[in-house]
Design an enzyme around this catalytic site. Sequence first.
Site, mmCIF file in Angstrom:
data_model
loop_
_atom_site.group_PDB
_atom_site.id
_atom_site.type_symbol
_atom_site.label_atom_id
_atom_site.label_comp_id
_atom_site.label_asym_id
_atom_site.label_seq_id
_atom_site.Cartn_x
_atom_site.Cartn_y
_atom_site.Cartn_z
ATOM 1 N N HIS A 165 47.262 -21.795 -23.739
ATOM 2 C CA HIS A 165 46.138 -22.284 -22.922
ATOM 3 C C HIS A 165 46.646 -23.306 -21.893
ATOM 4 O O HIS A 165 46.332 -24.505 -21.954
ATOM 5 C CB HIS A 165 45.133 -22.936 -23.871
ATOM 6 C CG HIS A 165 43.775 -23.171 -23.308
ATOM 7 N ND1 HIS A 165 43.556 -23.783 -22.092
ATOM 8 C CD2 HIS A 165 42.553 -22.876 -23.799
ATOM 9 C CE1 HIS A 165 42.251 -23.851 -21.892
ATOM 10 N NE2 HIS A 165 41.626 -23.315 -22.914
ATOM 11 N N GLU A 269 46.144 -18.754 -18.450
ATOM 12 C CA GLU A 269 46.576 -18.664 -19.848
ATOM 13 C C GLU A 269 47.132 -17.275 -20.156
ATOM 14 O O GLU A 269 46.409 -16.281 -20.070
ATOM 15 C CB GLU A 269 45.379 -18.950 -20.759
ATOM 16 C CG GLU A 269 44.611 -20.200 -20.343
ATOM 17 C CD GLU A 269 43.271 -20.324 -21.054
ATOM 18 O OE1 GLU A 269 43.145 -19.868 -22.203
ATOM 19 O OE2 GLU A 269 42.340 -20.872 -20.451
HETATM 20 C C1 BG6 Z 1 39.072 -21.272 -22.112
HETATM 21 C C2 BG6 Z 1 37.874 -20.432 -22.441
HETATM 22 O O1 BG6 Z 1 40.233 -20.603 -22.485
HETATM 23 O O2 BG6 Z 1 38.989 -22.501 -22.836
HETATM 24 C C3 BG6 Z 1 36.601 -21.192 -22.101
HETATM 25 O O3 BG6 Z 1 37.945 -19.200 -21.725
HETATM 26 C C4 BG6 Z 1 36.584 -22.538 -22.816
HETATM 27 O O4 BG6 Z 1 35.469 -20.422 -22.452
HETATM 28 C C5 BG6 Z 1 37.869 -23.288 -22.501
HETATM 29 O O5 BG6 Z 1 35.463 -23.280 -22.402
HETATM 30 C C6 BG6 Z 1 37.986 -24.633 -23.216
HETATM 31 O O6 BG6 Z 1 37.839 -24.481 -24.573
HETATM 32 P P1 BG6 Z 1 37.842 -25.731 -25.533
HETATM 33 O O7 BG6 Z 1 37.518 -25.208 -26.900
HETATM 34 O O8 BG6 Z 1 39.229 -26.313 -25.482
HETATM 35 O O9 BG6 Z 1 36.806 -26.680 -25.003
#
Ligand code: BG6
Length: 311
Positions: A165, A269
């Site tokens: 991510h 990502e």
């Molecule tokens: C992204 C998702 O990878 O991560 C989104 O596609 C999400 O939908 C974002 O809002 C952040 O996620 P988190 O759980 O770290 O707040």
Amino acid sequence: MSVEKPPVEICKGVHGLDKVVLREVRGSSAEVYLYGGHVTSWRNDHGEELLFLSTKADFKPPKAIRGGIPICFPQFGSHGNLDQHGFARNRFWSIDTNPPPFPTVSINKAFIDLIFKPSEEDLKIWPHSYEFRLRITLGPGGDLMLTSRIRNIDAKPFSFTFAYHTYLSVSDISEVRVEGLETLDFLDNLKAKERFTEQGDAITFESEVDKIYLATPTKIAIIDHEKKRTFVLRKDGLPDAVVWNPWEKKAKSMADFGDDDYKHMLCVEAAAVEKAITLKPGEEWKGRLELSAVPSSYRSGQLDPQRVLQG
Ligand code: BG6
């Protein structure tokens, strides 16, 4: 007399959490928290930070660190019954002192091997035994490489989804474009995961985006016009690419994200989401991310995408 810092240093980070610092002789560096197996910093040889870290990142387990490169495993997003993005990003990883050898030797590179194995508690929420090994390497040119090796040590097969991510630091999101995803199909998380096809132009940003591009090329370029910098993302074993920016309204609703932070970040990502990865007992999966940051070939309003994508 200056004392040279070691290429790999294990020390304490925010709130006394264990941290590994990787340093390359020309000056680039990376920082990795054992909490989450999480890369939180990647700097070039001028000391410039290349990853985004939220101004409100709180480094307080059990919450994931906001920014850097969280690992989403064994579930990406809400694509399953587990909590959002699985639990690897909320667990304490260990240093792997004796990892199985890699086919290529990491000569002249600063690297650290981490391992994550499920606890009894983890097995209650996801009843599969595995060893997740993560090597994080800083190459001689300052490139950052993450290699995940997940081995099924269970008696039954299991399936998972996955993402690196990656939060990239950008000067101004309105000045950024992404090349390599044009004309591809994507699932739109903002439209109940409905499938659409991207138009021919490179991708630019003027509102919230949360898309999972499918069957993407192994190389994607993220061009920061203002900084005249291009991130080149190369990936292997990860067919999909998620592009996310929460934009203004969602940013304000996130407790660990500054109101204006969305202007200075873009998540691209490397992921395996649409088709889950299935491992039979004894099988291993490998997924690799390589990031480099190079000066953009941007001259008087003209980009040369060929150079960017071939480089
Ligand atoms: C992204 C998702 O990878 O991560 C989104 O596609 C999400 O939908 C974002 O809002 C952040 O996620 P988190 O759980 O770290 O707040």
